[in-house]
Motif scaffolding. Structure first.
Motif, PDB file in Angstrom:
ATOM      1  N   CYS A   1       1.037  -1.192   0.163  1.00  0.00           N
ATOM      2  CA  CYS A   1       0.035  -0.096  -0.017  1.00  0.00           C
ATOM      3  C   CYS A   1       0.593   1.124   0.044  1.00  0.00           C
ATOM      4  CB  CYS A   1      -1.069  -0.004   1.174  1.00  0.00           C
ATOM      5  SG  CYS A   1      -2.402  -1.328   0.970  1.00  0.00           S
ATOM      6  N   MET A   2       1.817   1.312   0.859  1.00  0.00           N
ATOM      7  CA  MET A   2       2.943   2.383   0.817  1.00  0.00           C
ATOM      8  C   MET A   2       3.334   2.697  -0.553  1.00  0.00           C
ATOM      9  SD  MET A   2       6.177   3.060   3.256  1.00  0.00           S
ATOM     10  CE  MET A   2       7.035   1.784   2.474  1.00  0.00           C
ATOM     11  N   GLN A   3       3.817   1.686  -1.117  1.00  0.00           N
ATOM     12  CA  GLN A   3       4.568   1.654  -2.584  1.00  0.00           C
ATOM     13  C   GLN A   3       3.418   2.248  -3.488  1.00  0.00           C
ATOM     14  OE1 GLN A   3       7.882   1.282  -3.128  1.00  0.00           O
ATOM     15  NE2 GLN A   3       7.058   2.401  -5.111  1.00  0.00           N
ATOM     16  N   ALA A   4       2.168   1.778  -3.404  1.00  0.00           N
ATOM     17  CA  ALA A   4       1.173   2.321  -4.375  1.00  0.00           C
ATOM     18  C   ALA A   4       1.038   3.993  -4.093  1.00  0.00           C
ATOM     19  CB  ALA A   4      -0.246   1.600  -4.173  1.00  0.00           C
ATOM     20  N   PHE A   5       0.816   4.097  -2.779  1.00  0.00           N
ATOM     21  CA  PHE A   5       0.630   5.835  -2.624  1.00  0.00           C
ATOM     22  C   PHE A   5       2.015   6.464  -2.814  1.00  0.00           C
ATOM     23  CE2 PHE A   5      -1.851   4.355   1.373  1.00  0.00           C
ATOM     24  CZ  PHE A   5      -2.961   4.309   0.601  1.00  0.00           C
ATOM     25  N   LYS A   6       3.056   6.036  -2.849  1.00  0.00           N
ATOM     26  CA  LYS A   6       4.422   6.618  -3.245  1.00  0.00           C
ATOM     27  C   LYS A   6       4.243   6.940  -4.637  1.00  0.00           C
ATOM     28  CE  LYS A   6       7.670   5.939   0.372  1.00  0.00           C
ATOM     29  NZ  LYS A   6       8.920   5.252   1.035  1.00  0.00           N
ATOM     30  N   ASN A   7       3.957   5.858  -5.620  1.00  0.00           N
ATOM     31  CA  ASN A   7       3.901   5.761  -6.890  1.00  0.00           C
ATOM     32  C   ASN A   7       3.058   6.982  -7.402  1.00  0.00           C
ATOM     33  OD1 ASN A   7       5.902   3.876  -6.975  1.00  0.00           O
ATOM     34  ND2 ASN A   7       4.125   2.174  -7.544  1.00  0.00           N
ATOM     35  N   TRP A   8       1.924   6.955  -6.978  1.00  0.00           N
ATOM     36  CA  TRP A   8       0.904   8.090  -7.315  1.00  0.00           C
ATOM     37  C   TRP A   8       1.405   9.325  -6.961  1.00  0.00           C
ATOM     38  CZ3 TRP A   8      -3.410   5.210  -4.230  1.00  0.00           C
ATOM     39  CH2 TRP A   8      -3.459   3.976  -4.677  1.00  0.00           C
ATOM     40  N   GLN A   9       2.054   9.630  -5.836  1.00  0.00           N
ATOM     41  CA  GLN A   9       2.609  10.869  -5.397  1.00  0.00           C
ATOM     42  C   GLN A   9       3.682  11.461  -6.377  1.00  0.00           C
ATOM     43  OE1 GLN A   9       4.023  10.594  -1.452  1.00  0.00           O
ATOM     44  NE2 GLN A   9       5.616  12.510  -1.725  1.00  0.00           N
ATOM     45  N   MET A  10       4.511  10.334  -6.753  1.00  0.00           N
ATOM     46  CA  MET A  10       5.667  10.767  -7.485  1.00  0.00           C
ATOM     47  C   MET A  10       4.940  11.110  -8.993  1.00  0.00           C
ATOM     48  SD  MET A  10       7.941  10.935  -5.491  1.00  0.00           S
ATOM     49  CE  MET A  10       8.928  11.783  -6.530  1.00  0.00           C
ATOM     50  N   ILE A  11       4.039  10.484  -9.474  1.00  0.00           N
ATOM     51  CA  ILE A  11       3.567  10.908 -10.821  1.00  0.00           C
ATOM     52  C   ILE A  11       2.989  12.338 -10.827  1.00  0.00           C
ATOM     53  CG2 ILE A  11       1.719  10.647 -12.481  1.00  0.00           C
ATOM     54  CD1 ILE A  11       1.990   7.363 -11.695  1.00  0.00           C
ATOM     55  N   ILE A  12       2.206  12.548  -9.698  1.00  0.00           N
ATOM     56  CA  ILE A  12       1.940  14.153  -9.664  1.00  0.00           C
ATOM     57  C   ILE A  12       3.234  14.963  -9.359  1.00  0.00           C
ATOM     58  CG2 ILE A  12       0.657  15.721  -8.071  1.00  0.00           C
ATOM     59  CD1 ILE A  12      -1.088  13.335  -7.400  1.00  0.00           C
TER      60      ILE A  12
END
Length: 191
Positions: A124-135
């Motif tokens: 879950c943490m990795q998913a959140f980080k991936n979305w954050q980094m796209i933004i």
């Protein structure tokens, strides 16, 4: 007979949807098997380590779906405000028919399992980080320094996640639409 790839995909689609709607503890393997329409052996063939393994892969599956949609919108829209608003609008539109929700929320699994499953917490943490980094990447492309872009990416991602929870609770997309409206106040034009 269903091919290996198709049966695995069907299990992941079914599990992802059920985990999103019912949570980790509210979703049983027998329900996933029944709703996927596949034999029990398919689930255990593809996910021999059981429910936790399936949930981790479901998070990754959902995350990839969201990443692709988010990245597509970031590429299509010139400015970050427009891109973020388009993503929120797309996410909010899923609340028009709750049975068709796709790609939300990983937050439900995260809040339910973070303190009891380190592998699920990490997924879950990795998913959140991936979305954050796209933004954040979109903000950097539009003149933001990396540190500020990363913070704003976290803020926007957190707001969307919170908006999803409010929208789920109220069965109404209005909280997400309100967040969409305030994005221009958070993201100033650079350059």
């Amino acid at each position: 007979m269903v091919s290996k790839v198709n049966s695995r995909e069907k299990i992941l689609q079914t599990a992802s949807r059920l985990f999103q709607l019912q949570g980790y503890h509210g979703t049983g393997l027998n329900q996933i098997i029944k709703e996927s329409g596949l034999p029990k052996g398919s689930l255990y063939h593809h996910f021999p380590n059981g429910k936790e393994e399936l949930a981790i892969e479901a998070v990754q599956y959902t995350s990839k779906f969201i990443e692709e949609n988010l990245q597509k919108l970031m590429n299509e829209k010139e400015g970050p405000v427009e891109a973020i608003q388009a993503f929120i609008r797309d996410t909010a539109s899923q609340f028009d028919n709750l049975e068709d929700i796709k790609g939300i929320p990983v937050g439900l699994l995260a809040s339910e399992t973070a303190l009891i499953s380190e592998p699920l917490r990490n997924a879950c943490m990795q998913a959140f980080k991936n979305w954050q980094m796209i933004i954040a990447k979109k903000l950097i492309q539009n003149g933001y320094e990396k540190e500020e872009a990363t913070k704003k990416g976290l803020l926007v991602n957190s707001m969307i996640g919170g908006g999803i929870m409010h929208s789920l609770t109220s069965k109404d997309k209005t909280p997400l639409l309100v967040i969409m409206e305030v994005i221009p106040l958070l993201i100033e034009k650079k350059g």
